[in-house]
Design a protein around this motif. Structure first.
Motif, PDB file in Angstrom:
ATOM      1  N   ARG A 350       0.382  -1.667  -0.076  1.00 28.20           N
ATOM      2  CA  ARG A 350       0.204   0.016   0.126  1.00 28.20           C
ATOM      3  C   ARG A 350       0.584   1.177   0.049  1.00 28.20           C
ATOM      4  NH1 ARG A 350      -5.194   1.496   0.040  1.00 28.20           N
ATOM      5  NH2 ARG A 350      -5.916   3.319   0.700  1.00 28.20           N
ATOM      6  N   SER A 351       1.479   1.392   0.829  1.00 32.23           N
ATOM      7  CA  SER A 351       2.484   2.687   1.099  1.00 32.23           C
ATOM      8  C   SER A 351       3.351   2.670  -0.225  1.00 32.23           C
ATOM      9  CB  SER A 351       3.997   1.998   2.774  1.00 32.23           C
ATOM     10  OG  SER A 351       4.791   3.280   1.677  1.00 32.23           O
ATOM     11  N   HIS A 352       3.729   1.753  -1.114  1.00 29.22           N
ATOM     12  CA  HIS A 352       4.854   1.587  -2.268  1.00 29.22           C
ATOM     13  C   HIS A 352       3.874   1.912  -3.303  1.00 29.22           C
ATOM     14  CE1 HIS A 352       7.415   0.288  -5.607  1.00 29.22           C
ATOM     15  NE2 HIS A 352       6.227  -0.367  -5.923  1.00 29.22           N
ATOM     16  N   ALA A 353       2.660   2.004  -3.555  1.00 35.64           N
ATOM     17  CA  ALA A 353       1.721   2.592  -4.213  1.00 35.64           C
ATOM     18  C   ALA A 353       1.658   3.737  -4.523  1.00 35.64           C
ATOM     19  CB  ALA A 353      -0.093   1.336  -4.494  1.00 35.64           C
ATOM     20  N   SER A 354       0.897   4.556  -2.987  1.00 37.26           N
ATOM     21  CA  SER A 354       1.544   5.928  -2.987  1.00 37.26           C
ATOM     22  C   SER A 354       1.696   6.923  -3.773  1.00 37.26           C
ATOM     23  CB  SER A 354       1.502   5.159  -1.481  1.00 37.26           C
ATOM     24  OG  SER A 354       2.920   5.985  -0.818  1.00 37.26           O
ATOM     25  N   GLN A 355       2.987   6.339  -3.284  1.00 38.54           N
ATOM     26  CA  GLN A 355       4.250   6.993  -4.546  1.00 38.54           C
ATOM     27  C   GLN A 355       3.447   7.861  -6.252  1.00 38.54           C
ATOM     28  OE1 GLN A 355       7.823   5.128  -6.465  1.00 38.54           O
ATOM     29  NE2 GLN A 355       7.136   3.606  -5.503  1.00 38.54           N
ATOM     30  N   PHE A 356       2.866   6.840  -6.221  1.00 40.46           N
ATOM     31  CA  PHE A 356       1.658   7.056  -8.221  1.00 40.46           C
ATOM     32  C   PHE A 356       0.254   7.970  -7.197  1.00 40.46           C
ATOM     33  CE2 PHE A 356       4.420   2.821  -8.195  1.00 40.46           C
ATOM     34  CZ  PHE A 356       5.207   3.814  -9.285  1.00 40.46           C
ATOM     35  N   SER A 357      -0.171   8.283  -6.457  1.00 41.36           N
ATOM     36  CA  SER A 357      -0.880   9.479  -6.110  1.00 41.36           C
ATOM     37  C   SER A 357      -2.302  10.001  -6.900  1.00 41.36           C
ATOM     38  CB  SER A 357      -1.427   9.940  -4.138  1.00 41.36           C
ATOM     39  OG  SER A 357      -0.201  10.750  -4.619  1.00 41.36           O
ATOM     40  N   ARG A 358      -2.686  10.916  -6.788  1.00 42.13           N
ATOM     41  CA  ARG A 358      -3.126  11.761  -7.542  1.00 42.13           C
ATOM     42  C   ARG A 358      -2.565  13.062  -6.887  1.00 42.13           C
ATOM     43  NH1 ARG A 358      -9.476  11.553  -6.936  1.00 42.13           N
ATOM     44  NH2 ARG A 358      -9.412  13.554  -8.029  1.00 42.13           N
ATOM     45  N   GLN A 359      -2.036  13.053  -5.638  1.00 38.95           N
ATOM     46  CA  GLN A 359      -1.401  14.305  -5.917  1.00 38.95           C
ATOM     47  C   GLN A 359      -0.188  14.296  -5.585  1.00 38.95           C
ATOM     48  OE1 GLN A 359      -3.417  16.869  -3.334  1.00 38.95           O
ATOM     49  NE2 GLN A 359      -1.044  18.615  -4.434  1.00 38.95           N
ATOM     50  N   VAL A 360       0.386  13.050  -6.014  1.00 36.99           N
ATOM     51  CA  VAL A 360       1.845  13.035  -6.288  1.00 36.99           C
ATOM     52  C   VAL A 360       2.103  13.785  -7.802  1.00 36.99           C
ATOM     53  CG1 VAL A 360       4.253  11.462  -6.939  1.00 36.99           C
ATOM     54  CG2 VAL A 360       2.897  11.989  -5.114  1.00 36.99           C
TER      55      VAL A 360
END
Length: 380
Positions: A350-360
């Motif tokens: 889950r944490s790894h996926a967060s680097q591809f978030s909408r905010q980023v």
């Protein structure tokens, strides 16, 4: 005086719901831009975020069966996109996987293209297109080949109409260089990580969510799981639906199209998400990881940038790669996965996926747009 923005995308239809449409939606969340497309059937769709929005279109809008896709009018796409008159705008933003970057601009305008892929019909999928369209033989075959040749020439020519390219992955950046000899900046597309349900406990089935078309290699996955005799759920629709249902053994469920909430539930519960296509980025792979679900993927394209093979990253692995698009390679990868499955950390996925978030995405895209605008004094 504020700058005037135009955003151009290829087509806006209820069936077009992939990564490129997510980019369009995210850009519109932050930039007040007038929207244009070759065709638009979303502004009349009450379920769409574009409902009742004013969207400029082309003559393709009124051609028969345009709602079901305008790939059938492929030779007309360059002509259509060049009919859009955008002279009133200061900044042109194109979201392009076919011809959107080909809009005609003036020397005073700034044109930034977010390139999801150089036109696949003209480049990577030329021979697939000829085969599937049944236009590869006889006189029709030679005419089609000539039209694709001219389309490639137009595609390269119109790359010179773009001031700055953004690529959706390093893989796409290499393809842009190969096709156009243009450098690009990589900004990964937005993934709605926060909307994906997280489950640490998984159930005993594998999952694939995909359009059921040949280059997605879903048939390869079905054949491999026929051999493995392990439970597989296939979600998606497309021309290969009947073929896949006919070949699948009883432990394989082919559910067809499913609403988003159902897809998310399956993605969160699956033991692993299986993918055999070479994608430019691959949003579904990131969505699976956001659910805490490991990935078994063909080790090529964008997957190499979003998935970490646990055999190389024992503490931070998010999946396992297979090296060839053949059944034996996938069968071996699934067997390897089952050896390592207890080593995966769902919270890390889950944490790894967060680097591809909408905010980023929005932070990087807006920062890039600001830098490019400052390089063009005429726009100040």
């Amino acid at each position: 005086m504020p700058l005037k923005y135009a955003l151009i995308h290829e087509w806006l239809t209820p069936k077009a719901t992939g990564g490129s449409e997510l980019v369009v939606q995210e850009i519109l969340n932050h930039i007040n831009a007038d929207l244009y497309a070759l065709i638009d059937f979303e502004s009349s769709n009450p379920k769409s975020y574009l409902y009742q929005r004013q969207i400029g279109t082309t003559f393709l809008q009124n051609l028969p069966y345009a709602r079901n896709g305008i790939q059938k009018y492929l030779p007309l796409l360059p002509l259509a996109i060049e009919q859009l008159d955008l002279r009133q705008y200061d900044v042109i933003l194109s979201s392009s996987h076919a011809v959107a970057k080909g809009v005609i601009t003036t020397p005073e305008q700034l044109h930034i293209c977010y390139c999801h892929s150089p036109m696949r019909y003209a480049w990577d999928l030329t021979f697939d297109y000829l085969q599937q369209s049944q236009l590869g033989n006889g006189v029709a075959g030679w005419v089609t080949r000539y039209l694709l040749h001219r389309l490639r020439q137009w595609d390269v020519l119109t790359a010179n109409r773009v001031d700055y390219f953004i690529a959706n992955s390093e893989h796409t950046a290499r393809r842009i260089w190969r096709c156009y000899r243009r450098k690009s900046t990589v900004i990964y597309p937005p993934v709605n990580v926060e909307a994906m349900p997280f489950l640490a406990q998984k159930e005993d089935f594998y999952l694939i969510v995909s359009r059921l078309v040949s280059y997605k290699q879903v048939s390869l996955i079905v054949r491999a799981f026929n051999q493995l005799q392990k439970p597989l759920v296939v979600i998606g629709t497309g021309p290969q639906m009947k073929y896949l249902r006919k070949m699948a053994n009883s432990h394989i469920q082919i559910l067809g199209w499913q609403p988003d909430d159902v897809v998310k539930k399956y993605m969160a519960r699956a033991k692993a998400f299986v993918y055999a296509a070479c994608e430019d980025f691959g949003i579904a792979l990131v969505e699976a990881q956001a659910c805490g679900t490991p990935v078994i993927a063909y080790g090529a394209g964008g997957a190499l940038e979003t998935v970490q093979d646990i055999r190389s990253y024992i503490d931070t692995g998010t999946g396992i790669f297979f090296k060839a698009q053949i059944e034996a390679a996938l069968v071996e990868a699934v067997e390897k996965f089952e050896m390592y499955q207890n080593a995966f950390n769902p919270e890390y996925l889950r944490s790894h996926a967060s680097q591809f978030s909408r905010q980023v995405f929005s932070d990087r895209y807006l920062n890039f747009l600001d830098k490019c605008s400052k390089k063009r004094p005429s726009l100040e």
